[in-house]
Design a protein around this motif. Structure first.
Motif, PDB file in Angstrom:
ATOM      1  N   UNK A  47       0.864  -1.174   0.000  1.00  0.00           N
ATOM      2  CA  UNK A  47       0.000   0.000   0.000  1.00  0.00           C
ATOM      3  C   UNK A  47       0.902   1.224   0.000  1.00  0.00           C
ATOM      4  N   UNK A  48       0.809   2.020  -1.059  1.00  0.00           N
ATOM      5  CA  UNK A  48       1.563   3.271  -1.156  1.00  0.00           C
ATOM      6  C   UNK A  48       0.724   4.356  -0.485  1.00  0.00           C
ATOM      7  N   UNK A  49       1.097   4.699   0.749  1.00  0.00           N
ATOM      8  CA  UNK A  49       0.260   5.603   1.546  1.00  0.00           C
ATOM      9  C   UNK A  49       0.503   7.073   1.216  1.00  0.00           C
ATOM     10  N   UNK A  50       1.478   7.371   0.376  1.00  0.00           N
ATOM     11  CA  UNK A  50       1.781   8.785   0.112  1.00  0.00           C
ATOM     12  C   UNK A  50       2.132   8.958  -1.364  1.00  0.00           C
ATOM     13  N   UNK A  51       1.137   9.393  -2.134  1.00  0.00           N
ATOM     14  CA  UNK A  51       1.394   9.720  -3.526  1.00  0.00           C
ATOM     15  C   UNK A  51       0.464  10.856  -3.952  1.00  0.00           C
TER      16      UNK A  51
END
Length: 352
Positions: A47-51
């Motif tokens: 899970x890419x929590x910051x984009x």
């Protein structure tokens, strides 16, 4: 003792040169021969929590995600008002199980007496459109001013009802406070991020009336005053250059999480301390990138976290962040599971 001119060895070790090659044209190739164990996909779903996906096509992003083993991306919209709501709707309609969104703090009308109530209404509208958090950017504390031209402090208690509302809504708060330490130093030959700042002189805060440490302490007072709210310190809570200080903050603020977005350059050049830090604080670290989705970018992140590879490029934007390479942390599986996915799931109840 021999002096230069009389001894060939002294002459050799004393020699220097004035060079005319421009720094921007200097692109050395390493002579090292070391293993490249870059994973095509992560060991566990990510899970890419910051984009920031506002300008992207969801279908194209989904294709990259599928090729890289990225299960979910949290889009931090940089828009406010109706454009922000439209963006949230666009990604939610495209793939609700693959995208979430964090709203952007809207400071328009901050000089008004009803700003707090207006902001709480804005928060509720964001939540109605699926927002799973709200981000406070570095303008608070550095550039945002009141009607008299005075800088707002991050810990201004007039904003406390906004954080109270986030607690009642169950809305995590992301803080991007201050910036890398080099941004608070002069843009000169001693600045290790000279090229980056030369490309982005507006990122420099060396003449700021408030020091970086004071900005972080102001933020931390807000976090301490609102234990019912989960806070996320973006970019290692802007303390990636000083992991001892970052550890102090995590120890004193149990409701603080951090993401690692855009901080592999700092973490990867101190791999021994960084690995110890990840092992100790595995429950508090979120995976994030803060870079437009690209296959090579994600795989560099996986290489950093999963392998023991040495001296390889870090993922970054075009101007880079400094003239160094990084080293892998070869984290164990239990830590990777938490950093890649499990910690983020606690902040994304819709996915649990």
């Amino acid at each position: 003792m021999s002096t230069a001119g009389n001894d060939k060895f002294v002459d050799m070790v004393s020699a220097t040169a004035e060079v005319t090659l421009r720094l921007s044209e200097f692109h050395p190739r390493s002579s090292l021969h070391t293993p490249d164990r870059t994973p095509e996909k992560p060991r566990f779903p990510v899970i890419d929590y910051h984009n920031h996906l506002d300008s992207t096509d969801p279908k194209q992003v989904l294709s990259i995600m599928d090729q890289c083993g990225v299960e979910h991306i949290v889009n931090i919209t940089m828009q406010t008002g109706q454009p922000a709501l439209d963006t949230l709707d666009r990604f939610r309609q495209a793939a609700p199980d693959r995208f979430s969104a964090i709203g952007w703090m809207d400071w328009s009308g901050v000089e008004r007496s009803d700003f707090v109530s207006v902001t709480i209404d804005r928060l509720n509208r964001l939540v109605d459109h699926g927002a799973c958090g709200i981000k406070f950017w570095k303008d608070l504390g550095l550039t945002l001013r009141d009607a008299q031209g005075r800088l707002f402090r991050i810990d201004d208690d007039r904003f406390d009802p906004i954080f109270d509302a986030c607690g009642k809504l169950g809305l995590p708060v992301m803080f991007h406070t201050a910036d890398p330490s080099a941004f608070f130093e002069p843009i000169d030959p001693q600045n290790e991020r000279y090229e980056e700042l030369a490309a982005h002189p507006d990122w420099s805060f060396h003449d700021s009336p408030v020091s970086k440490r004071e900005l972080l302490e102001q933020r931390n007072r807000v976090i301490a005053r609102h234990p019912e709210v989960t806070f996320v310190g973006a970019h290692c809570a802007e303390s990636g250059e000083d992991l001892a200080y970052l550890a102090e903050q995590l120890d004193s603020l149990p409701n603080l999480q951090i993401d690692i977005s855009a901080r592999t350059p700092e973490l990867g050049r101190q791999p021994y301390r960084a690995r110890e830090f990840f092992l100790k604080y595995a429950d508090r670290i979120l995976f994030g990138t803060d870079l437009l989705p690209e296959i090579a970018m994600y795989r560099l992140y996986f290489r950093f976290l999963e392998t023991a590879d040495e001296y390889f490029p870090y993922p970054s934007h075009a101007s880079r962040q400094g003239r160094w390479h990084i080293y892998g942390l070869y984290l164990p599986d239990d830590v990777l599971r938490k950093v890649y996915r499990d910690n983020a799931l606690r902040l994304l109840p819709r996915l649990r």
